[in-house]
Design an enzyme around this catalytic site. Structure first.
Site: not given
Ligand code: AHR
Length: 503
Positions: A173, A292
């Site tokens: 990210e 994610e």
């Molecule tokens: O999964 C939780 C968080 O969400 C992770 O650390 C991050 O990559 C995202 O913002």
């Protein structure tokens, strides 16, 4: 009654699903590692301190790949702290989650744990506070046979065989202002390209994931994708997508329509990749790593307060969302959406796996249990491998507060040639009306219904707990199946899986 009809035709294949579509994620965050997968002294702990009750639930989900060690955590991760004799490991402040990381559990332990669950590791390198040389050193430590400094270091730590990690993420990210070492798209694109190039010089068998935007709502989306891909396109294999949804507005009808946004997000990323391919006159196609995804909102406010008022604890309770029944429906809808894009999405990681926005929860020194979202993931992981079929769907429709022309039912199907099984996954997201659902199955050998699984609940906010499983699937025989036409009434707000067997 409202109607929906799905046409399921053998041979009308979109793509063979990549097993990594059913991946997950473990971050050094909250109780994911400590008292999640690892709890020495727990009654079920093995000789490594791995909780066997958790291993058995993870194995039930059939997870083939697990992303590690972050997440936001990776952007200040010093991998050297997480290897070697555990009694000599140094604790560190984790700036992402404002906690203390003891490093008692590190890379070798994670590789061993993945071995126990029969999964691959998907490793992320720190491109926040570190760069090319540290990524190379970590790759050498993990994947090289021996005879060089870091490969010999791994051997000296008791792991003679290389870990053979195939899939690597180039940071996490990096478009997010919250990220330690956050940078603009061009800077990231350059760094990622040079890191990728060097990593492939070291090990040309690896595959690399470029960070895309951390969500569709980021103001930089999709310029971030365009700019970073212009720099890194030829050196990487995937671009990442991250998306979490929530029902903050307490508007279930609209919440269940959010996969329309997901569709648009995926479509835009594919178009951007293909645009760059065209600009570069490249023969290479880029694939998507949805590394994610989940529902995440129940604990956001309380976690922010906790990190502000009680920072620097070791493995505190963080991001421990207790999922409602309706969250499981959205998870099912997201999985259906991924299957419909199985030609481009090759990796997807449910974020996360244990305790932290997770399908599996644990009590310290107590039992492990299944959240509501466990079940749709289980079903799609179990029956969604094979040829994702192109299935025309017609459905009655409705409007919600923020979405129009939403199909009452969303559905798709996967054919598994080896098992001679075809599975239909369907959600009736109409919150009031039942829908008469029919599926027309064509060109299969004679089929019989093997399982018809339904998950429904009158209480959309029902949750599971360590002592009570209020939401779980059941089998039903309330259907008809004549002349290759399947029919059943899908109850409002229901998750439905129908598995057919070929003779
Ligand atoms: O999964 C939780 C968080 O969400 C992770 O650390 C991050 O990559 C995202 O913002």
């Amino acid at each position: 009654m409202k109607n929906a009809r799905l046409t399921v035709e053998k041979g009308l294949s979109l793509a063979v699903t990549d097993d990594r579509l059913f991946g997950s994620f473990i971050e050094h965050l909250g109780r994911a590692v400590y008292n999640g997968i690892y709890e020495p002294g727990h009654p079920t702990a093995d000789e490594n301190g791995f909780r066997k009750d958790v291993i058995s639930l993870v194995r039930e989900l059939g997870i083939p790949i697990v992303r590690y060690p972050g997440g936001n955590y990776v952007s200040n991760f010093f991998w050297e702290d997480a290897v070697g004799p555990t009694d000599r490991r140094k604790p560190r402040r984790d700036l992402a989650w404002r906690t203390i990381e003891s490093n008692r559990f590190g890379i070798s332990e994670f590789v061993k744990w993945c071995d126990r669950i029969d999964a691959e590791v998907m490793m992320a390198v720190n491109l926040g506070t570190r760069g090319i040389s540290d990524a190379l050193n970590l790759l050498e430590y993990c994947n090289m046979d021996g005879g060089t400094y870091y490969s010999d270091l791994r051997i000296s730590h008791g792991d003679p065989s290389p870990y053979g990690i195939r899939t690597w993420c180039l940071g996490n990210e990096m478009d997010g202002p919250w990220q330690v070492g956050h940078m603009p798209a061009y800077e990231y694109g350059r760094l990622a390209a040079e890191t990728a190039k060097a990593m492939k010089y070291m090990d040309d068998s690896i595959e690399l994931v470029l960070c895309g935007s951390s969500g569709v709502d980021m103001p930089t989306f999709p310029e971030w994708e365009r700019i970073s891909l212009m720099e890194a396109y030829e050196h990487v294999d995937y671009i990442s997508l991250h998306q979490y949804y929530g029902n903050e507005a307490e508007d279930t009808e609209d919440f269940l329509a959010k996969t329309l946004d997901l569709e648009q997000f995926i479509h835009t990323v594919i178009c951007t990749c293909d645009y760059i391919q065209a600009v570069k006159r490249s023969s290479k196609k880029l694939y998507l790593s949805f590394d994610e995804w989940n529902v995440w909102y129940h604990t956001r406010k309380s976690d922010d307060e906790k990190m502000a008022s009680a920072p620097w604890e070791e493995h505190p309770h963080l991001l421990e969302d207790h999922y409602f029944f309706e969250d499981a429906l959205l998870v099912g809808l997201m999985l259906i959406t991924f299957l419909k894009h199985a030609d481009r999405i090759k990796i997807a990681c449910l974020a996360q796996l244990v305790n932290v926005i997770a399908p599996i929860m644990t009590e310290d020194n107590g039992p492990a249990w299944r959240q509501t979202i466990f079940y749709p993931f289980l079903h799609v992981s179990r029956y969604g491998r094979g040829e994702a079929l192109l299935c025309p769907l017609t459905s009655d429709r409705h409007d919600t507060s923020c979405h129009s022309d939403v199909s009452d039912v969303d559905a798709t199907a996967v054919y598994n040639e080896e098992k001679k099984e075809v599975a239909i996954f369907a959600v009736n997201r109409n919150i009031k009306d039942p829908v008469l659902f029919s599926a027309d199955l064509a060109r299969f050998n004679k089929l019989k219904i093997k399982e018809h699984i339904v998950m429904e609940s009158k209480d959309l906010r029902a949750v599971n707990s360590a002592t009570k499983e209020r939401v779980c699937p059941h089998m039903t025989s309330e259907h008809s199946f004549d002349e290759d036409i399947f029919e059943a009434t899908l109850q409002p707000c229901s998750w439905n899986v129908i598995v057919f067997e070929e003779e």
